[in-house]
Design an enzyme around this catalytic site. Structure first.
Site, PDB file in Angstrom:
ATOM      1  N   LYS A   1       0.829  -1.214   0.000  1.00  0.00           N
ATOM      2  CA  LYS A   1       0.000   0.000   0.000  1.00  0.00           C
ATOM      3  C   LYS A   1       0.856   1.254   0.000  1.00  0.00           C
ATOM      4  O   LYS A   1       0.469   2.266  -0.565  1.00  0.00           O
ATOM      5  CB  LYS A   1      -0.946  -0.002   1.197  1.00  0.00           C
ATOM      6  CG  LYS A   1      -1.950  -1.120   1.095  1.00  0.00           C
ATOM      7  CD  LYS A   1      -3.284  -0.789   1.663  1.00  0.00           C
ATOM      8  CE  LYS A   1      -4.216  -1.872   1.151  1.00  0.00           C
ATOM      9  NZ  LYS A   1      -5.556  -1.727   1.417  1.00  0.00           N
TER      10      LYS A   1
ATOM     11  N   LYS B   1      -4.306 -10.186  -6.474  1.00  0.00           N
ATOM     12  CA  LYS B   1      -5.534 -10.401  -5.696  1.00  0.00           C
ATOM     13  C   LYS B   1      -6.700  -9.566  -6.228  1.00  0.00           C
ATOM     14  O   LYS B   1      -6.488  -8.425  -6.640  1.00  0.00           O
ATOM     15  CB  LYS B   1      -5.244 -10.002  -4.242  1.00  0.00           C
ATOM     16  CG  LYS B   1      -6.301 -10.412  -3.266  1.00  0.00           C
ATOM     17  CD  LYS B   1      -6.009  -9.878  -1.875  1.00  0.00           C
ATOM     18  CE  LYS B   1      -6.752  -8.592  -1.637  1.00  0.00           C
ATOM     19  NZ  LYS B   1      -6.934  -8.178  -0.267  1.00  0.00           N
TER      20      LYS B   1
ATOM     21  N   LYS C   1     -11.053  -4.765  -3.671  1.00  0.00           N
ATOM     22  CA  LYS C   1     -12.181  -3.834  -3.826  1.00  0.00           C
ATOM     23  C   LYS C   1     -11.730  -2.399  -4.055  1.00  0.00           C
ATOM     24  O   LYS C   1     -12.494  -1.586  -4.554  1.00  0.00           O
ATOM     25  CB  LYS C   1     -13.145  -3.913  -2.638  1.00  0.00           C
ATOM     26  CG  LYS C   1     -12.547  -3.681  -1.257  1.00  0.00           C
ATOM     27  CD  LYS C   1     -13.675  -3.689  -0.237  1.00  0.00           C
ATOM     28  CE  LYS C   1     -13.412  -4.556   0.955  1.00  0.00           C
ATOM     29  NZ  LYS C   1     -12.301  -4.127   1.810  1.00  0.00           N
TER      30      LYS C   1
HETATM   31  N1  AQP Z   1      -9.365 -11.681  -3.346  1.00  0.00           N
HETATM   32  C1  AQP Z   1      -9.612 -12.283  -2.199  1.00  0.00           C
HETATM   33  N2  AQP Z   1      -9.640 -13.633  -2.114  1.00  0.00           N
HETATM   34  C2  AQP Z   1      -9.886 -14.255  -0.930  1.00  0.00           C
HETATM   35  N3  AQP Z   1     -10.123 -13.588   0.221  1.00  0.00           N
HETATM   36  C3  AQP Z   1     -10.118 -12.248   0.181  1.00  0.00           C
HETATM   37  N4  AQP Z   1     -10.305 -11.312   1.126  1.00  0.00           N
HETATM   38  C4  AQP Z   1     -10.192 -10.091   0.570  1.00  0.00           C
HETATM   39  N5  AQP Z   1      -9.930 -10.199  -0.745  1.00  0.00           N
HETATM   40  C5  AQP Z   1      -9.865 -11.539  -1.009  1.00  0.00           C
HETATM   41  C6  AQP Z   1     -10.590 -11.610   2.527  1.00  0.00           C
HETATM   42  O1  AQP Z   1     -11.737 -10.880   2.916  1.00  0.00           O
HETATM   43  C7  AQP Z   1     -11.611 -10.529   4.296  1.00  0.00           C
HETATM   44  C8  AQP Z   1     -11.876  -9.073   4.480  1.00  0.00           C
HETATM   45  O2  AQP Z   1     -10.903  -8.336   3.823  1.00  0.00           O
HETATM   46  P1  AQP Z   1     -10.861  -6.777   3.978  1.00  0.00           P
HETATM   47  O3  AQP Z   1     -11.842  -6.165   3.090  1.00  0.00           O
HETATM   48  O4  AQP Z   1     -10.938  -6.386   5.386  1.00  0.00           O
HETATM   49  O5  AQP Z   1      -9.479  -6.528   3.482  1.00  0.00           O
HETATM   50  P2  AQP Z   1      -8.924  -6.784   2.060  1.00  0.00           P
HETATM   51  O6  AQP Z   1      -9.985  -6.878   1.014  1.00  0.00           O
HETATM   52  O7  AQP Z   1      -7.925  -7.869   2.192  1.00  0.00           O
HETATM   53  O8  AQP Z   1      -8.277  -5.400   1.982  1.00  0.00           O
HETATM   54  P3  AQP Z   1      -7.306  -4.828   1.026  1.00  0.00           P
HETATM   55  O9  AQP Z   1      -6.554  -5.808   0.227  1.00  0.00           O
HETATM   56  O10 AQP Z   1      -6.536  -3.884   1.837  1.00  0.00           O
HETATM   57  O11 AQP Z   1      -8.266  -4.163   0.069  1.00  0.00           O
HETATM   58  P4  AQP Z   1      -8.974  -2.827   0.121  1.00  0.00           P
HETATM   59  O12 AQP Z   1      -7.961  -1.779   0.445  1.00  0.00           O
HETATM   60  O13 AQP Z   1      -9.443  -2.813  -1.261  1.00  0.00           O
HETATM   61  O14 AQP Z   1     -10.080  -2.885   1.111  1.00  0.00           O
HETATM   62  C9  AQP Z   1     -10.200 -10.931   4.738  1.00  0.00           C
HETATM   63  O15 AQP Z   1     -10.290 -12.157   5.422  1.00  0.00           O
HETATM   64  C10 AQP Z   1      -9.492 -11.091   3.427  1.00  0.00           C
HETATM   65  O16 AQP Z   1      -8.435 -12.010   3.532  1.00  0.00           O
END
Ligand code: AQP
Length: 329
Positions: free
Chosen positions: A113, A195, A198
């Site tokens: 990030k 990955k 969102k």
């Molecule tokens: N692509 C994925 N595949 C499988 N599991 C996923 N998770 C997120 N993306 C995938 C799992 O969803 C849960 C909640 O995640 P989160 O929204 O708190 O965090 P994130 O999506 O992992 O956040 P990021 O990557 O920082 O994305 P942004 O900034 O877009 O919100 C977790 O259990 C995660 O593993």
């Protein structure tokens, strides 16, 4: 047995969030009848990067409705909003005072990030794993269902629990992670080595649980694959096809091998249409339930009750931790 997990309301939930996290929550709720589950909306984590007030408010409410629309039963699962319990912040500070700078610097999510957000990098993005450790340890969670990207943070949480216990005496349960056999990392549709995220700028890279169903079909039809024309599971050489096979297997609760066998001799075009159909079949009932729930005042009652229930545990825990440290006269 106690389970804790959460999702941060930084945007609409993706198919990755569903397969990697929510679908597991629902399955565990149904399988582990005696387990206590605490599932929250991680809104404190959402301000580690910039977000508009109205967007945040909307996302919080949407996640609450989606949790239930996806199958979480508020009678069996405690659903709440993280920021409504100051104990999360209180324990986060204790965790910041337990973790080492070097450990935080090694977290790959922070490093990734930081690269994307060169300007205005917030301090809370750096200390994010301390808050996540607090979220889990506050409830003495035994099991934490998360996707693969959160594995490193969970390992750190375990280390912090052990460190605190060694320093102050037995205080925290050392939690274990729980990952789905299939779908712990759903990949982007446009860059299938990365990955599905969102907060990606490219809307075609992800499927949102609330995307229009026709749009979902188009996104899958235009998903990046390869020119080999043969359906096989090979993450290195065929990441796009492998990702679609993973999505398909997970949504149908079957194995990837079974899917590969099923699609033997099928063209990429027909394969994609079939996967799209399965995604739509999975999301249609969720969207229907969501549309009813989102305007139902009982959603607030559920979150109020969840907050009160979580508070009983969180308050006691923070008192115990503070006493161990030497706070509280
Ligand atoms: N692509 C994925 N595949 C499988 N599991 C996923 N998770 C997120 N993306 C995938 C799992 O969803 C849960 C909640 O995640 P989160 O929204 O708190 O965090 P994130 O999506 O992992 O956040 P990021 O990557 O920082 O994305 P942004 O900034 O877009 O919100 C977790 O259990 C995660 O593993």
């Amino acid at each position: 047995m106690r389970l804790v997990s959460g999702i941060k309301p930084t945007g609409g939930l993706t198919l990755g969030n569903y397969i990697g996290a929510i679908k597991q929550f629902v399955q565990l709720q149904d399988e582990l009848k005696d387990a206590e589950m605490f599932i929250f909306i991680a809104d404190l984590h959402a301000i580690t990067t910039p977000i508009e007030k109205q967007t945040l408010k909307k996302n919080i409410k949407e996640i609450a409705a989606l949790y239930i629309a996806c199958g979480l039963d508020p009678e069996r699962v405690t659903l709440f909003v993280q920021s409504e319990l100051p104990e999360h912040n209180q324990l986060a500070y204790v965790m910041e005072s337990t973790v080492y700078m070097g450990e935080l610097e090694r977290m790959t999510q922070f490093k990734d990030k930081r690269q994307k957000l060169e300007e205005g990098l917030r301090g809370s993005l750096f200390t994010y794993p301390a808050l996540m450790a607090a979220d889990i340890l506050l409830y003495d969670a035994d099991l934490v269902p998360v996707g693969e990207d959160q594995k490193q943070h969970l390992e750190l949480t375990r280390d912090l629990a052990i460190r605190f216990n060694n320093l102050y005496g037995d205080t925290f349960v050392v939690p274990k992670g729980y990952q789905p056999k299939t779908g712990a990392k759903i990949k982007s549709l446009t860059e299938p080595t990365k990955k599905m995220d969102k907060s990606s700028d490219n809307q075609k890279s992800y499927i949102l649980l609330l995307d229009d169903l026709a749009q979902i079909k188009n996104k899958i039809k235009s998903a990046v694959t390869d020119s080999d024309g043969h359906i096989a599971y090979d993450i290195e050489n065929k990441p796009g096809i492998s990702n679609l096979l993973t999505i398909d297997a997970s949504l149908l609760s079957t194995t990837i091998e079974e899917r590969v066998n099923f699609y033997k001799n099928v063209s990429y075009q027909d394969f994609k249409l079939s996967v799209a159909e399965h995604v739509i079949d999975a999301l249609r009932p969720i969207q229907e339930k969501f549309n009813v729930l989102i305007n139902d005042p009982k959603l607030d009652d559920i979150l109020d009750q969840g907050r009160d229930k979580a508070k009983q545990i969180a308050y006691k825990k923070i008192q115990k931790v503070y006493k161990k440290i030497g706070f509280l006269r």
